[in-house]
Design an enzyme around this catalytic site. Structure first.
Site, mmCIF file in Angstrom:
data_model
loop_
_atom_site.group_PDB
_atom_site.id
_atom_site.type_symbol
_atom_site.label_atom_id
_atom_site.label_comp_id
_atom_site.label_asym_id
_atom_site.label_seq_id
_atom_site.Cartn_x
_atom_site.Cartn_y
_atom_site.Cartn_z
ATOM 1 N N THR A 30 19.505 -11.878 -19.821
ATOM 2 C CA THR A 30 18.089 -12.119 -20.106
ATOM 3 C C THR A 30 17.420 -10.950 -20.816
ATOM 4 O O THR A 30 16.336 -11.103 -21.381
ATOM 5 C CB THR A 30 17.312 -12.401 -18.800
ATOM 6 N N CYS A 34 14.482 -5.640 -13.384
ATOM 7 C CA CYS A 34 13.674 -6.108 -12.267
ATOM 8 C C CYS A 34 13.719 -5.124 -11.111
ATOM 9 O O CYS A 34 14.588 -4.266 -11.036
ATOM 10 C CB CYS A 34 14.176 -7.466 -11.752
ATOM 11 N N CYS A 38 12.950 -8.959 -6.662
ATOM 12 C CA CYS A 38 12.491 -9.978 -7.602
ATOM 13 C C CYS A 38 12.811 -11.377 -7.066
ATOM 14 O O CYS A 38 13.949 -11.644 -6.644
ATOM 15 C CB CYS A 38 13.152 -9.787 -8.957
ATOM 16 N N ARG A 63 13.545 -4.835 -21.151
ATOM 17 C CA ARG A 63 12.098 -4.823 -20.951
ATOM 18 C C ARG A 63 11.781 -5.212 -19.506
ATOM 19 O O ARG A 63 12.598 -5.850 -18.827
ATOM 20 C CB ARG A 63 11.402 -5.784 -21.920
ATOM 21 N N CYS A 68 8.295 -10.019 -11.578
ATOM 22 C CA CYS A 68 8.259 -9.090 -10.437
ATOM 23 C C CYS A 68 7.582 -7.770 -10.768
ATOM 24 O O CYS A 68 7.324 -6.973 -9.870
ATOM 25 C CB CYS A 68 9.672 -8.828 -9.917
ATOM 26 N N ASP A 440 3.877 26.687 15.651
ATOM 27 C CA ASP A 440 2.566 26.105 15.904
ATOM 28 C C ASP A 440 2.357 25.957 17.409
ATOM 29 O O ASP A 440 3.245 25.468 18.132
ATOM 30 C CB ASP A 440 2.478 24.742 15.218
#
Length: 485
Positions: A30, A34, A38, A63, A68, A440
């Site tokens: 694709t 993601c 997703c 890209r 998602c 402390d």
């Protein structure tokens, strides 16, 4: 295929949100990448590649998934845990050093040549410093495009791009859409004029009430206030002043910004995230601490407890020195006088609305404040002046990419600075996740009450800072005891 590849694919198949931001899944068929959670159909294992950073996926030609939105997840907690050069570089890149000083400036800060630093980051992360910075700019741009009504040229400038053309090309490459298409698709109401209003992602769970209580307990008059669930403060940034209003919710933080200079937008957001420790991995932390019988009840009562960080390392160190051996109220009084007398004037509408008019003084100013004018013991006033001198001269680095061991040694070399002060500055000012303040007073009592010795606390590594926060919370009475040794 490697075991790691198969483990990551199992996390994707389970849509496990715990891994969001820790790695990204790129799907060859694709051309998108993601987050692990997703909701799309799980791709076949032979069709995926995994990247540690979004920049590496973008550099490989992928890209961001429009479903998602992998760029909206919290940052990886790995960069605060790691103290090596890669972790330090990632913290500095996130703080905008590449935009201000270039890759050469980043390399100088880290003590490496530009070529060697680029090779280190590329070998481990799959992308060099320029690609990592460009990816950060694209993410900031998308946030501004979708949540504000700013003109596109102003968005490009605020996100750190040097030209509108570079901005357009980077956004299109990262998201497969033009900036105007992103704005149309965002469909969100713009912020009021002059104010940037952003939604900051938070890893769940998030103990928002505990964080807000801590911030409210440590307010400095004139530069900080709390209004309901909103913490508001002024801050000094590389190009000017800003006012940051953070409204804490259990599942997100609303961040309202007013800035003197839009170029500080990404820096302000990054420092707000560090202040609230939003990129921590609470599930991993709670799993380790919750396995200890002494801490289990406290972890169960307050899951997702964070360690409050810092928006300015020098400021945190100065406040820590002033707060040595005095109550919170006493420290606030002295700091309020210091800010009123020597702080930098801030004249922004959001500040005026909340009664704030000063930012914390810079190191060079603090270095020159007459010690006799400070309402504190002379030795502590000298320590404060020495801190300002060391930071101003470059002998002590307290920026996000500082070497923590070197910073601790430099702090201890200052007159009047002991282990408690140095370690507290590391824990909060430099976001060190594994500091237990055994000197402390409150923590020492809690450890003694539980008959715990140093070896016992090793099982809390690398999250001892968070263990300390739980012990402080456990020791708190209706009026918490905060006195320092």
């Amino acid at each position: 295929m490697t075991d790691l590849h198969e483990q990551r694919h199992r996390a994707v198949a389970a849509r496990d949100a715990r891994f969001d931001g820790m790695f990204f899944t790129a799907v060859r068929t694709t051309g998108v990448y993601c987050r692990p959670s997703c909701p799309a159909v799980t791709p076949r294992i032979q069709n995926v590649e995994f990247y540690v950073t979004a920049a590496a996926a973008q550099d490989a030609g992928y890209r961001a998934c429009r479903r998602c939105r992998p760029d909206t997840v919290p940052g990886s907690p790995e960069w605060d845990v790691r103290a090596d050069v890669v972790g330090r570089a990632m913290r500095l890149i996130g703080d905008g050093v590449v935009e201000r000083e270039g890759v050469g400036g980043l390399a100088v800060r880290l003590g490496y040549s530009t070529r060697h630093l680029t090779r280190l980051l590329t070998d481990e992360l799959g992308a060099g410093p320029l690609a990592l910075a460009r990816s950060n700019r694209a993410q900031t741009a998308r946030l501004l495009i979708e949540t504000t009504a700013m003109a596109m040229a102003d968005v490009a400038f605020a996100a750190g791009f040097s030209s509108v053309r570079q901005f357009n090309d980077s956004v299109r490459a990262a998201y497969g859409m033009t900036p105007r298409e992103l704005r149309t698709r965002g469909g969100r109401a713009p912020a009021a004029a002059g104010t940037l209003s952003l939604r900051l992602a938070v890893r769940q769970p998030f103990a928002a009430d505990a964080m807000l209580e801590f911030l409210a307990d440590h307010l400095v008059p004139g530069m900080e206030t709390v209004d309901g669930r909103t913490y508001v403060r002024t801050v000094r940034l590389p190009h000017g002043h800003a006012v940051v209003a953070l409204t804490l919710h259990d599942d997100h933080v609303r961040c309202d910004l007013e800035l003197d200079d839009l170029r500080d937008t990404a820096v302000a957001v990054g420092r707000a995230r560090r202040l609230l420790d939003l990129d921590a991995d609470p599930l991993a932390i709670d799993e380790v601490l919750g396995a200890d019988p002494e801490l289990a009840p406290h972890v169960a009562a307050e899951p997702g407890l964070r360690v409050p960080g810092s928006m300015d390392g020098f400021e945190t160190a100065a406040r820590t020195i002033v707060g040595q051996q005095v109550s919170l109220a006493g420290a606030a009084t002295v700091l309020g006088r210091l800010v009123a007398a020597h702080g930098e004037p801030v004249d922004l509408p959001l500040a005026r609305r909340h009664g704030l008019d000063r930012a914390f003084p810079s190191p060079d100013v603090v270095a020159k404040v007459p010690t006799e004018s400070l309402a504190m013991p002379r030795s502590r006033a000298r320590a404060l002046a020495a801190l300002g001198q060391a930071v101003d001269a470059g002998d002590l680095a307290l920026d996000p990419g500082a070497d923590r061991d070197e910073a601790r040694a430099a702090l201890l070399a200052l007159p009047g600075v002991g282990p408690w002060t140095a370690d507290y500055v590391l824990m909060r000012g430099l976001s060190h996740p594994d500091v237990l303040l055994t000197t402390d007073l409150v923590l020492r009592r809690e450890l003694e009450r539980r008959a715990l010795v140093s070896a016992d606390t090793d099982r809390w590594r690398p999250w001892r800072s968070y263990a300390g926060m739980h012990l402080w919370r456990a020791a708190a009475s209706p009026v918490p005891e905060r006195n320092r040794p």
